[in-house]
Motif scaffolding. Structure first.
Motif, PDB file in Angstrom:
ATOM      1  N   GLU A   1      20.224   3.252  -6.059  1.00 33.80           N
ATOM      2  CA  GLU A   1      19.910   2.445  -5.839  1.00 33.80           C
ATOM      3  C   GLU A   1      18.608   2.228  -6.068  1.00 33.80           C
ATOM      4  OE1 GLU A   1      22.477  -0.223  -3.367  1.00 33.80           O
ATOM      5  OE2 GLU A   1      21.439   1.412  -1.922  1.00 33.80           O
TER       6      GLU A   1
ATOM      7  N   GLY B   1      17.242   1.730  -2.068  1.00 37.03           N
ATOM      8  CA  GLY B   1      16.483   1.981  -0.056  1.00 37.03           C
ATOM      9  C   GLY B   1      14.786   2.776   0.445  1.00 37.03           C
ATOM     10  N   PHE B   2      14.359   1.421   0.073  1.00 30.71           N
ATOM     11  CA  PHE B   2      13.194   1.760   0.762  1.00 30.71           C
ATOM     12  C   PHE B   2      13.370   0.486   1.787  1.00 30.71           C
ATOM     13  CE2 PHE B   2      12.936   2.435  -3.863  1.00 30.71           C
ATOM     14  CZ  PHE B   2      13.092   3.554  -3.638  1.00 30.71           C
ATOM     15  N   HIS B   3      12.412   1.574   3.286  1.00 30.68           N
ATOM     16  CA  HIS B   3      11.758   0.313   4.113  1.00 30.68           C
ATOM     17  C   HIS B   3      10.630   0.048   3.245  1.00 30.68           C
ATOM     18  CE1 HIS B   3       9.734  -1.169   7.706  1.00 30.68           C
ATOM     19  NE2 HIS B   3      10.593  -0.767   9.045  1.00 30.68           N
ATOM     20  N   PRO B   4      10.448  -1.686   3.845  1.00 29.68           N
ATOM     21  CA  PRO B   4       9.353  -2.548   2.982  1.00 29.68           C
ATOM     22  C   PRO B   4       7.995  -1.287   3.310  1.00 29.68           C
ATOM     23  CG  PRO B   4      10.304  -3.790   4.178  1.00 29.68           C
ATOM     24  CD  PRO B   4      11.692  -2.316   4.179  1.00 29.68           C
ATOM     25  N   SER B   5       7.724  -1.378   4.714  1.00 28.87           N
ATOM     26  CA  SER B   5       6.469  -0.886   5.094  1.00 28.87           C
ATOM     27  C   SER B   5       5.774   0.267   5.164  1.00 28.87           C
ATOM     28  CB  SER B   5       6.222  -1.370   6.526  1.00 28.87           C
ATOM     29  OG  SER B   5       7.213  -1.137   7.542  1.00 28.87           O
ATOM     30  N   ARG B   6       7.054   0.833   4.974  1.00 27.26           N
ATOM     31  CA  ARG B   6       6.689   2.576   4.515  1.00 27.26           C
ATOM     32  C   ARG B   6       6.272   2.963   3.069  1.00 27.26           C
ATOM     33  NH1 ARG B   6      12.269   5.136   6.108  1.00 27.26           N
ATOM     34  NH2 ARG B   6      11.500   4.531   8.346  1.00 27.26           N
TER      35      ARG B   6
ATOM     36  N   ASP C   1       4.401   8.572   2.247  1.00 25.95           N
ATOM     37  CA  ASP C   1       5.403   8.400   3.670  1.00 25.95           C
ATOM     38  C   ASP C   1       6.908   8.576   3.438  1.00 25.95           C
ATOM     39  OD1 ASP C   1       3.209   8.842   5.330  1.00 25.95           O
ATOM     40  OD2 ASP C   1       3.280   6.569   5.455  1.00 25.95           O
TER      41      ASP C   1
ATOM     42  N   ARG D   1       8.043  11.278   2.884  1.00 24.48           N
ATOM     43  CA  ARG D   1       7.930  13.101   3.330  1.00 24.48           C
ATOM     44  C   ARG D   1       9.323  12.996   4.666  1.00 24.48           C
ATOM     45  NH1 ARG D   1       1.653  13.474   4.692  1.00 24.48           N
ATOM     46  NH2 ARG D   1       0.692  14.284   2.926  1.00 24.48           N
ATOM     47  N   VAL D   2       9.490  11.787   4.621  1.00 26.12           N
ATOM     48  CA  VAL D   2      10.404  11.876   5.708  1.00 26.12           C
ATOM     49  C   VAL D   2      12.001  12.609   4.840  1.00 26.12           C
ATOM     50  CG1 VAL D   2      12.653  10.095   6.642  1.00 26.12           C
ATOM     51  CG2 VAL D   2      10.615   9.251   6.047  1.00 26.12           C
TER      52      VAL D   2
ATOM     53  N   THR E   1      12.546  11.044  -5.359  1.00 25.33           N
ATOM     54  CA  THR E   1      13.773  10.803  -4.268  1.00 25.33           C
ATOM     55  C   THR E   1      14.273  11.819  -3.956  1.00 25.33           C
ATOM     56  OG1 THR E   1      13.121   8.845  -3.338  1.00 25.33           O
ATOM     57  CG2 THR E   1      14.561  10.117  -2.281  1.00 25.33           C
TER      58      THR E   1
END
Lengths: 299, 408
Positions: free
Chosen positions: B86, B89-94, B98, B101-102, B146
């Motif tokens: 989907e 699946g992302f943190h909006p402020s990352r 980054d 890299r996580v 990803t």
């Protein structure tokens, strides 16, 4: 496991939450410690000036009243590491990053294990920061006569740091169990700041000062920090009384209860017992949260 | 350890969410070196199936394996299978970099891999922007980056074309073909056949959580009999002549036209000439795959208890479009094709050498996309886009008796 821990650290450091929570934690700890120590200093000064104690020969300045400020400030600031822990897994579930997290790890258990280790370290970091802030506030607000000695000071701070670590993991467990950041935060904040303390007061009153409150999650957490402070004061009283023998044993017990009350831990057990009880609560939430996620369908 | 084959095997997979049977006894196999389309209408159970394959959803029964192993048995799964599930699946402020890299850290890839993948999917200039500000298409590309981070052997994509612009779709098509041509496995789901028709070799069509068709797309195409629409001067005379010539599947149409099935244009022309009937127009009409797909998957929302027509007994029924449906795109004229020529002007970087479609002719991969270390080189896939080594039976006849068992 090392790879996953490194990934967890990157997740934390690439977003703002960790410092957005650390700043208010520091401000609250400094302010609270300052206020409480100034308040305690005022009362102690008044008592010292009264004739009451003069007859018993007790010097108020022999007592390190300001441990109350240290313990109260650390106690209140544990809310921030708790929130930090609560969002550890819940926000990943909410933002759906959990999908990629699970897809890039050998097992779900390894993800949760890596999170547990990472958040233990972060709980320690929060604990140390909060301990420093509470110490600063206490030094600023207190009459230097009432400051505890180094060893006692250290003991209170240590208990506060342990409380921070355990609150972080308990928050993480509740977050993992509920899987919703809002649900976990509402539940934890309402409990830790209202239901817990008020409920314990009522329970303490109804059960006529029993140790039942010391078995509650919040009660045992408060006991962890509060009992340390009251033990320091209680020990000092006994030492003084031992030299004077004016006060009866019953009075000393009353004093103990009163001091625990003042330290925010009515009915709590001693440091180690409280710590073990709170560790037990933490484990219950943490393990059930872990098991819940082992089975959860990520849709 | 896994067998390194890159093969996906789904066997008797079943999932019930409470009373709802999301997937019922699904079986199919995806071979390396090909792109397999996983098609079905919305709610057919595609996403649930892919999530079971990836260990995110626990099957009620059956199992799905990658490289001969269940997902959770894979040591470092992201190095074997990459997934685009989907675009959320992302943190909006990352930032995009980054974010990658996580997961580089999680799967033990070097950090520069993050930038390489960003450049590959055309997000190089957006590396320091927060994923929260991305458009849906950019999020899809970040999700693909990803998935590719771990240099996986198997790629699973759930509706990856959602939100992509035509240019992005064309790029994705080229990319996936090249990826599969290097001996890797691609499984791509979609609810639109036209969207993936030019990308896929094999197709699994499901509806109601059951397999409706499983096999080569070419077979499906070939199974379509064409019909010829004729505009004769005298329809009755032509029909009589055709029937005399043993061409019996003849249907009269409006305006005096005649539809003939089972005969070529030449045959009809010869018959007409012998009978002395003038033909004003002859038009060969290929049946539309999309229409066939629609019929294979129709009845998705039928009332419980309604018996579905048996879906295809060995051969799909003739796939004629309804008269209205004739505007449907014939297979060779699907509109997105025109964008393929424009790939050069795009913001997408050209796939690295290993991704070039011509690559399957070469014996050794020129770096980049060779088989992952530790695995025997797969060599040249036989005949480019040929069928997988073993021929599967074309149909997985669904079991009608199970179909509505739980609904009553």
């Amino acid at each position: 496991m090392g790879r996953l821990i490194s990934a967890e650290f990157r997740k934390i450091l690439t977003t703002r939450l960790w410092w957005a929570l650390a700043i208010p934690a520091v401000l609250l700890a400094v302010g609270w410690a300052w206020g409480v120590s100034a308040f305690v200093t005022d009362i102690a000064d008044d008592v010292a000036d009264s004739d009451l104690l003069a007859t018993t020969g007790i010097e108020v300045s022999d007592m390190s009243w300001s441990v109350l400020a240290l313990t109260r400030a650390m106690n209140i600031a544990t809310i921030f590491p708790m929130v930090f822990g609560a969002l550890a897994l819940a926000s990943e579930i909410n933002r759906k990053t959990i999908t990629t997290t699970f897809l890039t790890a050998s097992s779900r258990a390894s993800v949760l294990g890596a999170k547990a280790i990472t958040y233990t370290i972060w709980g320690l970091v929060y604990g140390v920061v909060v301990a420093g802030a509470a110490s600063l506030g206490t030094v600023l607000g207190s009459n230097p006569d009432y400051l505890p000695e180094g060893g006692d000071w250290f003991l209170v701070l240590m208990s506060g740091i342990i409380a921070c670590v355990l609150w972080t993991l308990l928050g993480m467990g509740v977050g993992a169990l509920l899987g919703s950041p809002v649900g976990a935060l509402v539940l934890l904040l309402v409990y830790a700041s209202f239901v817990g303390p008020v409920g314990e007061l009522i329970l303490f009153g109804v059960t006529e000062g029993s140790h039942l409150t010391g078995w509650m999650p919040n009660g045992s957490a408060n006991g962890l920090t509060g009992a340390t402070a009251s033990e320091v004061l209680f020990g000092q009283v006994q030492e003084i009384v031992g030299n004077n023998a004016v006060l009866a044993q019953a009075d000393i017990e009353d004093f103990d209860i009163g001091v625990r009350f003042a330290a925010g831990a009515p009915g709590a057990y001693s440091l180690w017992v409280s710590g073990l009880i709170f560790l037990g609560w933490t484990m219950i939430f943490f393990v059930s949260g872990l098991l819940r996620n082992q089975r959860r369908d990520i849709t | 350890m896994h067998d390194g084959s890159g093969r996906i095997v789904v066997q008797n997979l079943t999932k019930n969410f409470g009373q709802v049977a999301a997937v019922q006894n699904l079986s199919f196999q995806v071979e390396p070196g090909s792109v397999t389309g996983f098609l079905g209408p919305n709610g057919a159970g595609k996403t649930t199936t892919l999530r079971m394959l990836l260990g995110l959803v626990t099957p009620t029964a059956g199992h799905a394996t990658i490289n001969g192993q269940l997902f959770h048995q894979l040591e470092n799964p992201a190095r074997v299978v990459g997934a685009v599930l989907e675009a959320q699946g992302f943190h909006p402020s990352r930032t995009a970099r980054d974010h990658l890299r996580v997961y580089c850290a999680a799967m033990g890839m070097p950090d520069q891999r993050a930038d390489e993948m960003l450049n590959l999917v055309g997000l190089g200039s957006a590396a320091t922007r927060s994923a929260g500000g991305f458009s849906l298409g950019m999020k899809q590309r970040l999700a693909l980056a990803t998935a590719l981070l771990g240099d996986p052997q198997v790629l699973v994509l759930d509706e990856p074309a959602n939100g992509l612009d035509p240019e992005g779709i064309a790029w994705l098509r080229t990319f996936l073909k090249a990826f599969a041509a290097s001996g890797r496995t691609v499984l791509i789901s979609s609810h639109l056949l036209a969207e993936v028709e030019q990308t896929i070799d094999q197709v699994v069509i499901i509806s109601h959580g059951q397999t409706m068709y499983y096999g080569q797309l070419d077979e499906l195409r070939r199974s379509q009999q064409s019909r010829v629409i004729v505009q004769p001067a005298d329809p009755n005379k032509l029909v009589a002549a055709l029937q005399e010539a043993q061409i019996t599947n003849v249907t009269p149409m409006p305006e005096g036209r005649v539809a003939v099935v089972g005969a070529t244009v030449q045959q009809i022309g010869d018959v007409a000439a012998r009978a002395g009937v003038a033909l004003y127009g002859v038009q060969e009409e290929k049946a539309d795959l999309e229409q066939l797909f629609f019929r294979l998957t129709s009845g998705q929302y039928a009332a419980p208890g309604t018996q579905l027509p048996p879906p295809g007994q060995g051969q799909p029924q003739q796939g004629y479009a309804q008269p209205v449906g004739q505007q449907g795109y014939p297979p060779n004229q699907a509109p997105p094709q025109q964008f393929q020529q424009q790939g050069q002007q795009s913001g997408y970087h050209q796939p690295p050498p290993g991704y070039q479609p011509g690559y399957q002719q070469q014996g050794t991969p020129p770096g980049g996309w060779g088989p992952p270390p530790g695995q025997p080189p797969t060599g040249t896939p036989p005949g480019g886009w040929g069928p997988p080594p073993q021929q599967q039976q074309q149909y997985q006849a669904p079991q009608q008796d199970q179909q509505h068992g739980g609904n009553a």
